[in-house]
Design a protein around this motif. Structure first.
Motif, PDB file in Angstrom:
ATOM      1  N   THR A  84     -23.554 -40.623 -40.097  1.00  0.00           N
ATOM      2  CA  THR A  84     -23.639 -41.353 -39.328  1.00  0.00           C
ATOM      3  C   THR A  84     -25.002 -40.709 -38.360  1.00  0.00           C
ATOM      4  N   LEU A  85     -25.770 -39.536 -38.400  1.00  0.00           N
ATOM      5  CA  LEU A  85     -26.546 -39.499 -37.734  1.00  0.00           C
ATOM      6  C   LEU A  85     -27.452 -39.604 -37.543  1.00  0.00           C
ATOM      7  N   MET A  86     -28.403 -40.230 -39.088  1.00  0.00           N
ATOM      8  CA  MET A  86     -29.183 -41.075 -39.599  1.00  0.00           C
ATOM      9  C   MET A  86     -29.085 -42.341 -38.722  1.00  0.00           C
ATOM     10  N   ALA A  87     -27.559 -42.817 -39.358  1.00  0.00           N
ATOM     11  CA  ALA A  87     -27.492 -44.429 -37.953  1.00  0.00           C
ATOM     12  C   ALA A  87     -28.108 -44.156 -36.061  1.00  0.00           C
ATOM     13  N   GLY A  88     -27.538 -42.872 -36.121  1.00  0.00           N
ATOM     14  CA  GLY A  88     -27.504 -43.057 -34.911  1.00  0.00           C
ATOM     15  C   GLY A  88     -28.797 -42.672 -34.147  1.00  0.00           C
ATOM     16  N   LEU A  89     -29.585 -41.648 -34.868  1.00  0.00           N
ATOM     17  CA  LEU A  89     -31.345 -42.108 -34.741  1.00  0.00           C
ATOM     18  C   LEU A  89     -31.565 -43.688 -35.091  1.00  0.00           C
ATOM     19  N   ALA A  90     -31.016 -44.220 -35.966  1.00  0.00           N
ATOM     20  CA  ALA A  90     -32.258 -46.006 -36.103  1.00  0.00           C
ATOM     21  C   ALA A  90     -31.313 -45.971 -34.903  1.00  0.00           C
ATOM     22  N   VAL A  91     -30.299 -46.816 -33.805  1.00  0.00           N
ATOM     23  CA  VAL A  91     -30.601 -47.280 -32.713  1.00  0.00           C
ATOM     24  C   VAL A  91     -30.329 -47.067 -31.687  1.00  0.00           C
ATOM     25  N   GLY A  92     -30.913 -45.290 -31.880  1.00  0.00           N
ATOM     26  CA  GLY A  92     -31.516 -45.166 -30.499  1.00  0.00           C
ATOM     27  C   GLY A  92     -30.397 -44.750 -29.638  1.00  0.00           C
ATOM     28  N   VAL A  93     -29.255 -43.421 -30.312  1.00  0.00           N
ATOM     29  CA  VAL A  93     -28.765 -42.672 -29.662  1.00  0.00           C
ATOM     30  C   VAL A  93     -29.513 -41.334 -30.019  1.00  0.00           C
ATOM     31  N   TRP A  94     -30.805 -40.912 -30.336  1.00  0.00           N
ATOM     32  CA  TRP A  94     -31.320 -40.300 -30.272  1.00  0.00           C
ATOM     33  C   TRP A  94     -32.358 -40.295 -29.879  1.00  0.00           C
ATOM     34  N   GLU A  95     -33.129 -39.849 -29.597  1.00  0.00           N
ATOM     35  CA  GLU A  95     -35.376 -39.883 -29.299  1.00  0.00           C
ATOM     36  C   GLU A  95     -35.949 -40.311 -30.202  1.00  0.00           C
ATOM     37  N   ASP A  96     -35.598 -38.831 -31.207  1.00  0.00           N
ATOM     38  CA  ASP A  96     -36.415 -38.494 -32.462  1.00  0.00           C
ATOM     39  C   ASP A  96     -36.104 -37.314 -33.102  1.00  0.00           C
ATOM     40  N   THR A  97     -36.476 -37.221 -33.799  1.00  0.00           N
ATOM     41  CA  THR A  97     -35.540 -35.870 -35.009  1.00  0.00           C
ATOM     42  C   THR A  97     -34.977 -34.957 -34.475  1.00  0.00           C
ATOM     43  N   GLU A  98     -36.006 -34.541 -33.143  1.00  0.00           N
ATOM     44  CA  GLU A  98     -35.881 -32.854 -33.137  1.00  0.00           C
ATOM     45  C   GLU A  98     -34.791 -32.910 -31.893  1.00  0.00           C
ATOM     46  N   ALA A  99     -34.552 -34.725 -31.109  1.00  0.00           N
ATOM     47  CA  ALA A  99     -33.076 -34.286 -30.268  1.00  0.00           C
ATOM     48  C   ALA A  99     -32.479 -34.727 -31.315  1.00  0.00           C
ATOM     49  N   LEU A 100     -32.239 -34.858 -32.215  1.00  0.00           N
ATOM     50  CA  LEU A 100     -30.990 -34.855 -33.468  1.00  0.00           C
ATOM     51  C   LEU A 100     -30.850 -33.686 -33.549  1.00  0.00           C
ATOM     52  N   ALA A 101     -31.689 -32.888 -34.421  1.00  0.00           N
ATOM     53  CA  ALA A 101     -32.228 -31.776 -35.191  1.00  0.00           C
ATOM     54  C   ALA A 101     -30.990 -30.858 -33.825  1.00  0.00           C
ATOM     55  N   ALA A 102     -31.869 -31.003 -32.838  1.00  0.00           N
ATOM     56  CA  ALA A 102     -30.909 -30.089 -31.428  1.00  0.00           C
ATOM     57  C   ALA A 102     -29.167 -30.086 -31.383  1.00  0.00           C
ATOM     58  N   ALA A 103     -29.014 -31.764 -31.460  1.00  0.00           N
ATOM     59  CA  ALA A 103     -27.835 -32.118 -31.390  1.00  0.00           C
ATOM     60  C   ALA A 103     -26.829 -31.428 -33.131  1.00  0.00           C
ATOM     61  N   VAL A 104     -27.306 -30.921 -33.737  1.00  0.00           N
ATOM     62  CA  VAL A 104     -26.803 -30.556 -34.805  1.00  0.00           C
ATOM     63  C   VAL A 104     -26.430 -29.223 -34.607  1.00  0.00           C
ATOM     64  N   ARG A 105     -27.728 -28.113 -34.293  1.00  0.00           N
ATOM     65  CA  ARG A 105     -28.282 -27.077 -34.288  1.00  0.00           C
ATOM     66  C   ARG A 105     -26.421 -26.576 -32.619  1.00  0.00           C
ATOM     67  N   ALA A 106     -25.994 -27.465 -32.061  1.00  0.00           N
ATOM     68  CA  ALA A 106     -25.583 -26.830 -30.726  1.00  0.00           C
ATOM     69  C   ALA A 106     -23.767 -26.858 -31.533  1.00  0.00           C
ATOM     70  N   GLY A 107     -24.251 -27.542 -32.516  1.00  0.00           N
ATOM     71  CA  GLY A 107     -22.829 -27.516 -33.597  1.00  0.00           C
ATOM     72  C   GLY A 107     -22.150 -26.147 -33.743  1.00  0.00           C
ATOM     73  N   GLY A 108     -23.167 -25.516 -33.929  1.00  0.00           N
ATOM     74  CA  GLY A 108     -22.531 -24.212 -34.494  1.00  0.00           C
ATOM     75  C   GLY A 108     -22.820 -23.277 -35.743  1.00  0.00           C
ATOM     76  N   ALA A 109     -23.268 -22.303 -36.225  1.00  0.00           N
ATOM     77  CA  ALA A 109     -23.202 -21.531 -37.733  1.00  0.00           C
ATOM     78  C   ALA A 109     -21.908 -21.900 -38.514  1.00  0.00           C
ATOM     79  N   GLY A 110     -22.170 -21.859 -39.769  1.00  0.00           N
ATOM     80  CA  GLY A 110     -21.230 -22.153 -40.445  1.00  0.00           C
ATOM     81  C   GLY A 110     -20.596 -20.742 -40.838  1.00  0.00           C
TER      82      GLY A 110
END
Length: 141
Positions: A84-110
């Protein structure tokens, strides 16, 4: 075809369920050992996701079976989330992979489980399971 060995009149549903989970853990150990043999890269951490990873007892059993920590992502359905995140990256939800990575990190640790068994116990239990598997091949049915 399946078999359950070692049952007595005192065996409960809980024992059978635990044995099934433990069997999955031992099968995972076999796969990981084959991967280690082929890659010559010992596993240092097992990252897990999916439905079975929601079972904390099984994750502890897995860590004990393989002798390395097991880590479950904050989102146990991270495989589908990744798609889902990669699809969002492809359609411009995130500017780049760094912004995507920041969104993932914001989800918290496991959650992490450390092995509690000594190597001798781990190998003895694994050997017993392999012996039971071998016995199942000789059963008439």
């Amino acid at each position: 075809r399946g078999t359950i060995l070692g049952m007595t009149q005192f065996t409960t549903k809980a024992h059978i369920c635990r044995a099934a989970l433990q069997g999955v853990c031992w099968m995972t150990r076999e796969v990981l050992e084959a991967m280690d043999k082929d890659s010559h890269e010992p596993l240092e951490l097992l990252a897990v996701d999916g439905g079975m990873s929601r079972n904390a007892l099984m994750m502890q059993m897995q860590a004990d079976a393989i002798g390395v920590p097991v880590v479950r992502a904050a989102n146990p359905e991270s495989t589908s989330m990744g798609a889902t995140l990669m699809a969002g990256l492809a359609v411009g939800v995130w500017e780049d992979t760094e912004a995507l990575a920041a969104a993932v990190r914001a989800g918290g640790a496991g959650t992490q489980w450390a092995p509690e068994w000594e190597q001798e116990k781990r190998d003895r239990q694994f050997g017993a399971w392999k012996g039971a598997v071998q016995k199942s091949f000789t059963q008439e049915g």
